[in-house]
Design an enzyme around this catalytic site. Sequence first.
Site, short mmCIF file in Angstrom:
data_model
loop_
_atom_site.label_atom_id
_atom_site.label_comp_id
_atom_site.label_asym_id
_atom_site.label_seq_id
_atom_site.Cartn_x
_atom_site.Cartn_y
_atom_site.Cartn_z
N ARG A 20 -13.92 -25.19 28.59
CA ARG A 20 -14.73 -24.19 29.29
C ARG A 20 -15.01 -23.03 28.36
O ARG A 20 -14.12 -22.57 27.65
CB ARG A 20 -14.00 -23.71 30.54
CG ARG A 20 -14.84 -22.82 31.43
CD ARG A 20 -14.10 -22.52 32.72
NE ARG A 20 -13.83 -23.76 33.44
CZ ARG A 20 -14.32 -24.06 34.63
NH1 ARG A 20 -15.08 -23.21 35.27
NH2 ARG A 20 -14.02 -25.21 35.21
N ASN A 89 -4.41 -17.46 36.69
CA ASN A 89 -4.45 -18.68 35.91
C ASN A 89 -3.23 -18.71 34.99
O ASN A 89 -3.09 -17.83 34.13
CB ASN A 89 -5.75 -18.67 35.10
CG ASN A 89 -5.98 -19.90 34.31
OD1 ASN A 89 -5.61 -20.99 34.70
ND2 ASN A 89 -6.62 -19.73 33.16
N ASP A 105 -5.14 -23.18 28.75
CA ASP A 105 -4.99 -23.26 30.20
C ASP A 105 -3.89 -24.27 30.51
O ASP A 105 -3.93 -25.40 30.04
CB ASP A 105 -6.32 -23.70 30.82
CG ASP A 105 -6.29 -23.72 32.33
OD1 ASP A 105 -5.23 -23.94 32.93
OD2 ASP A 105 -7.36 -23.53 32.92
N ASP A 107 -3.06 -25.27 33.63
CA ASP A 107 -3.41 -26.00 34.85
C ASP A 107 -3.04 -25.32 36.16
O ASP A 107 -3.79 -25.44 37.12
CB ASP A 107 -2.81 -27.42 34.84
CG ASP A 107 -3.00 -28.12 33.52
OD1 ASP A 107 -4.13 -28.18 33.04
OD2 ASP A 107 -2.00 -28.58 32.96
N ASP A 109 -2.56 -22.59 39.09
CA ASP A 109 -3.32 -21.42 39.49
C ASP A 109 -2.81 -20.90 40.83
O ASP A 109 -2.20 -21.64 41.61
CB ASP A 109 -4.80 -21.79 39.64
CG ASP A 109 -5.36 -22.43 38.39
OD1 ASP A 109 -5.41 -21.76 37.35
OD2 ASP A 109 -5.74 -23.62 38.46
N ASP A 124 -3.20 -26.73 42.14
CA ASP A 124 -3.23 -27.63 40.98
C ASP A 124 -1.87 -28.03 40.42
O ASP A 124 -1.75 -28.36 39.24
CB ASP A 124 -4.11 -27.05 39.86
CG ASP A 124 -5.53 -26.81 40.32
OD1 ASP A 124 -5.99 -27.54 41.22
OD2 ASP A 124 -6.19 -25.90 39.79
N GLU A 127 -2.25 -31.40 39.06
CA GLU A 127 -2.94 -31.41 37.77
C GLU A 127 -1.97 -31.05 36.64
O GLU A 127 -1.99 -31.66 35.57
CB GLU A 127 -4.12 -30.43 37.78
CG GLU A 127 -4.93 -30.44 36.51
CD GLU A 127 -6.08 -29.46 36.52
OE1 GLU A 127 -6.69 -29.27 35.45
OE2 GLU A 127 -6.39 -28.87 37.58
#
Length: 175
Positions: A20, A89, A105, A107, A109, A124, A127
């Site tokens: 991102r 985050n 990141d 994962d 949040d 997440d 994730e």
Amino acid sequence: MKHLKKVSVHAYKFNGFLYRSYEFPSIIEENDEYVCIDTSKAKVIFYKKEIKKLVFSRNNRPTIWYFFKKEWFNIILSIKFQKVYTYINVASPYIIEEEAIKFIDLDLDYLNKDLFNGKWEELDLDEFEQNSVEYKYPSELIEKVKLVQTDIKDKIKNGYFNQFYNKHLLGKNDE
């Protein structure tokens, strides 16, 4: 609102994949602890895993984003439906390199859809567990993330994140 300079923001996965990018938000505040940027009109480029393609969009909401030099999280505050959405985050501390704010990141949040009246949701976790296997997170990193989870939950209970709300920076009028 004084904008100091334009930067990019690059969010990486643990394996080094740039998934991102926010193009040319402005730094609006910087001190020894953090840098705050205005992403209100930033272009966003992200990789959509499901379709295996890059997707382009633009952030159209008043949004500010805090990155910390020593904390393992960053904070996004955004105005949506007259409420302050707050997104935490879990991520590595940031670095600035080649005029870009960069972080990994991790994962996990946390989301609150109304900073002063809402309830926090942890997002997440699945994730994080999936990526810790796929990207082979070292055990030290997994332990660090667990400590960060506890720290964030304590900070939520103590109202720590409320201090980052700033009507002026978000362009919200007094109500």
